[in-house]
Design an enzyme around this catalytic site. Structure first.
Site, PDB file in Angstrom:
ATOM      1  N   THR A 162       8.237 -14.843  31.584  1.00  0.00           N
ATOM      2  CA  THR A 162       8.582 -14.416  30.229  1.00  0.00           C
ATOM      3  C   THR A 162      10.058 -14.037  30.135  1.00  0.00           C
ATOM      4  OG1 THR A 162       6.348 -13.535  29.955  1.00  0.00           O
ATOM      5  CG2 THR A 162       8.004 -12.797  28.384  1.00  0.00           C
ATOM      6  N   THR A 163      10.523 -13.218  31.086  1.00  0.00           N
ATOM      7  CA  THR A 163      11.913 -12.767  31.079  1.00  0.00           C
ATOM      8  C   THR A 163      12.874 -13.921  31.309  1.00  0.00           C
ATOM      9  OG1 THR A 163      11.123 -10.663  31.986  1.00  0.00           O
ATOM     10  CG2 THR A 163      13.487 -11.034  32.053  1.00  0.00           C
TER      11      THR A 163
ATOM     12  N   TYR B  15      -1.336 -17.695  22.034  1.00  0.00           N
ATOM     13  CA  TYR B  15      -1.576 -18.255  20.693  1.00  0.00           C
ATOM     14  C   TYR B  15      -3.028 -18.696  20.468  1.00  0.00           C
ATOM     15  CZ  TYR B  15      -0.920 -20.696  16.279  1.00  0.00           C
ATOM     16  OH  TYR B  15      -1.020 -21.080  14.976  1.00  0.00           O
TER      17      TYR B  15
ATOM     18  N   TYR C  58      -1.631 -13.209  35.160  1.00  0.00           N
ATOM     19  CA  TYR C  58      -0.627 -12.427  34.438  1.00  0.00           C
ATOM     20  C   TYR C  58      -1.203 -12.046  33.079  1.00  0.00           C
ATOM     21  CZ  TYR C  58       3.923 -11.528  32.100  1.00  0.00           C
ATOM     22  OH  TYR C  58       4.967 -10.982  31.388  1.00  0.00           O
TER      23      TYR C  58
ATOM     24  N   ARG D 188       2.173  -9.900  24.163  1.00  0.00           N
ATOM     25  CA  ARG D 188       2.933 -11.120  23.896  1.00  0.00           C
ATOM     26  C   ARG D 188       2.040 -12.352  23.734  1.00  0.00           C
ATOM     27  NH1 ARG D 188       9.043 -10.558  25.755  1.00  0.00           N
ATOM     28  NH2 ARG D 188       9.095 -12.485  24.558  1.00  0.00           N
TER      29      ARG D 188
ATOM     30  N   LYS E  31      -0.759  -9.550  37.853  1.00  0.00           N
ATOM     31  CA  LYS E  31       0.302  -8.757  37.241  1.00  0.00           C
ATOM     32  C   LYS E  31      -0.287  -8.176  35.961  1.00  0.00           C
ATOM     33  CE  LYS E  31       4.792  -9.063  34.916  1.00  0.00           C
ATOM     34  NZ  LYS E  31       5.862  -9.960  34.406  1.00  0.00           N
TER      35      LYS E  31
ATOM     36  N   ILE F  12       6.398  -6.415  39.140  1.00  0.00           N
ATOM     37  CA  ILE F  12       7.233  -7.534  38.727  1.00  0.00           C
ATOM     38  C   ILE F  12       8.065  -7.003  37.579  1.00  0.00           C
ATOM     39  CG2 ILE F  12       7.245  -9.842  37.711  1.00  0.00           C
ATOM     40  CD1 ILE F  12       4.734 -10.442  39.355  1.00  0.00           C
TER      41      ILE F  12
END
Length: 294
Positions: free
Chosen positions: A44-45, A107, A133, A138, A161, A203
Site C-alpha cells: 500500500t505504502t 472494492y 494482509y 482501505r 499483517k 510492517i
C-alpha cells in the site's frame, strides 16, 4: 526473517512520475545500514494501486537486485481479482523473493467464505510463503480472526499483517493457530503493544524515515525490555500519528524528501502532495522529532 521492523517501502518517483532508480537505491542502502529486518516492496505504502502491472513487477525485481541479498525482500502481490494475484505471485517464484504480502481483495467486499477461497487458491498455486494482509479501512472488507485461523492451516500461509489496530485480535488468533504462525502489526501506533501481546514485529510506515529507531524498539520489545522500548516509542508517537494526517504515503514521502532520502516528493494521481495547512503541522512535528538531525 519475518520478525522485527519490516519497512513498507515507499516507491520513489521523479518529477515526471516515473520510477526513480537512484532514490530507490538510496532508500534500500539506508535500510541495510540501519538494520531493518526486511523490505516490503510495492505494498500500500509503495503505491501499488497506481503502478501498472509491468511497473509493479519491475520495482520489486529492481529492489531485489539492488538489495543484492543484504536484506530480505517481500513482494506485495495483492489484487482484487484472485487470478491476477495468482499470476503476480507466480512471477516471483525462484527469484530470491522470500515471501509475499497479499492484501484482502479491495472494492469487491467479499464474504468470509470468499476471502477464504481467495487465499486458498493463491496458496494452492505457489510455493512462496504467504502473509495475509488485513486493512479494512482501505479495502472495505475485514478478514476476521475465525477466517485467519482457518487459513493458517493451509500449507504456506505463514502469518498475517493485522492493521486494524484492534489489539484484542492478537490473542483471538494466537490462541488457536500453530506456534509458528507469525502475527505482525500493520499499525505503527499500536505496534509495541502488539509485540508485547505476542506479535513478532511490525510492517511499518514510520520505518521509512526512522529505520534505526523502529528496529531498536522492536528488538528491545522482542527481547523483553519493554521499558526501554517504550521510551523510544514515546518519541516516535507523534510521527506514528501524523504520518496519517493525510492518506498514506503522502506525509511519509514529504518527510523522506526533507531527510534527503528521496530526490523528489512525487506521487501519482489521484494522490496529491500534502496540503499547505498539513505541511505546516508536519514541519512542526518533524523539527521536534527523534529523526530531525539524523
Amino acid at each position: 526473517m519475518f520478525t522485527g521492523s519490516m519497512v513498507a517501502l515507499i516507491t520513489p518517483m521523479n518529477e515526471k512520475g516515473q520510477i526513480c532508480k537512484s532514490s530507490l537505491k538510496k532508500l534500500i542502502n539506508y535500510h541495510i545500514k540501519n538494520g531493518t529486518s526486511a523490505i516490503i516492496s510495492v505494498g500500500t505504502t509503495g503505491e501499488s494501486a497506481t503502478l501498472n502491472q509491468h511497473e509493479h513487477q519491475y520495482v520489486i525485481m529492481l529492489t531485489l537486485e539492488i538489495a543484492d541479498g543484504k536484506i530480505p525482500i517481500i513482494a506485495g502481490t495483492g489484487a482484487n481479482a484472485t487470478t491476477e494475484s495468482i499470476l503476480l505471485t507466480k512471477k516471483f517464484e525462484n527469484t530470491g523473493i522470500i515471501g509475499c504480502l497479499t492484501v484482502t481483495p479491495y472494492y469487491n467486499r467479499p464474504t468470509q467464505e470468499g476471502l477464504y477461497q481467495h487465499f486458498k487458491a493463491i496458496s494452492e498455486n505457489t510455493s512462496l510463503p504467504q502473509i495475509l494482509y488485513n486493512v479494512p479501512s482501505r479495502t472495505g472488507c475485514d478478514l476476521l480472526p475465525k477466517t485467519v485461523i482457518k487459513l493458517s492451516k493451509l500449507k504456506n500461509i505463514i502469518g498475517i499483517k493485522e492493521a486494524t489496530g484492534d489489539l484484542s485480535r492478537v490473542n483471538q488468533i494466537k490462541l488457536k493457530v500453530n506456534k509458528n504462525f507469525v502475527l505482525i502489526s500493520g499499525d505503527d501506533a499500536t505496534a509495541l503493544d502488539f509485540i508485547n501481546l505476542g506479535g513478532k514485529g511490525v510492517i511499518s510506515v514510520t520505518a521509512n524515515i526512522a529505520a534505526k529507531e523502529m528496529q531498536d524498539m522492536c528488538q528491545l520489545a522482542l527481547n523483553g525490555n519493554f521499558t526501554e522500548a517504550q521510551k523510544i516509542n514515546q518519541k516516535l508517537m507523534p510521527l506514528h500519528q501524523h504520518l496519517f494526517i493525510e492518506s498514506n504515503p503522502i506525509p511519509v514521502k514529504w518527510i523522506a524528501k526533507k531527510l534527503n532520502l528521496i530526490q523528489y516528493n512525487s506521487l501519482r494521481l489521484p494522490m496529491t502532495p500534502v496540503s499547505y495547512s498539513n505541511r505546516k503541522k508536519l514541519e512542526k512535528i518533524f523539527k521536534k522529532s527523534i529523526i530531525y538531525k539524523q
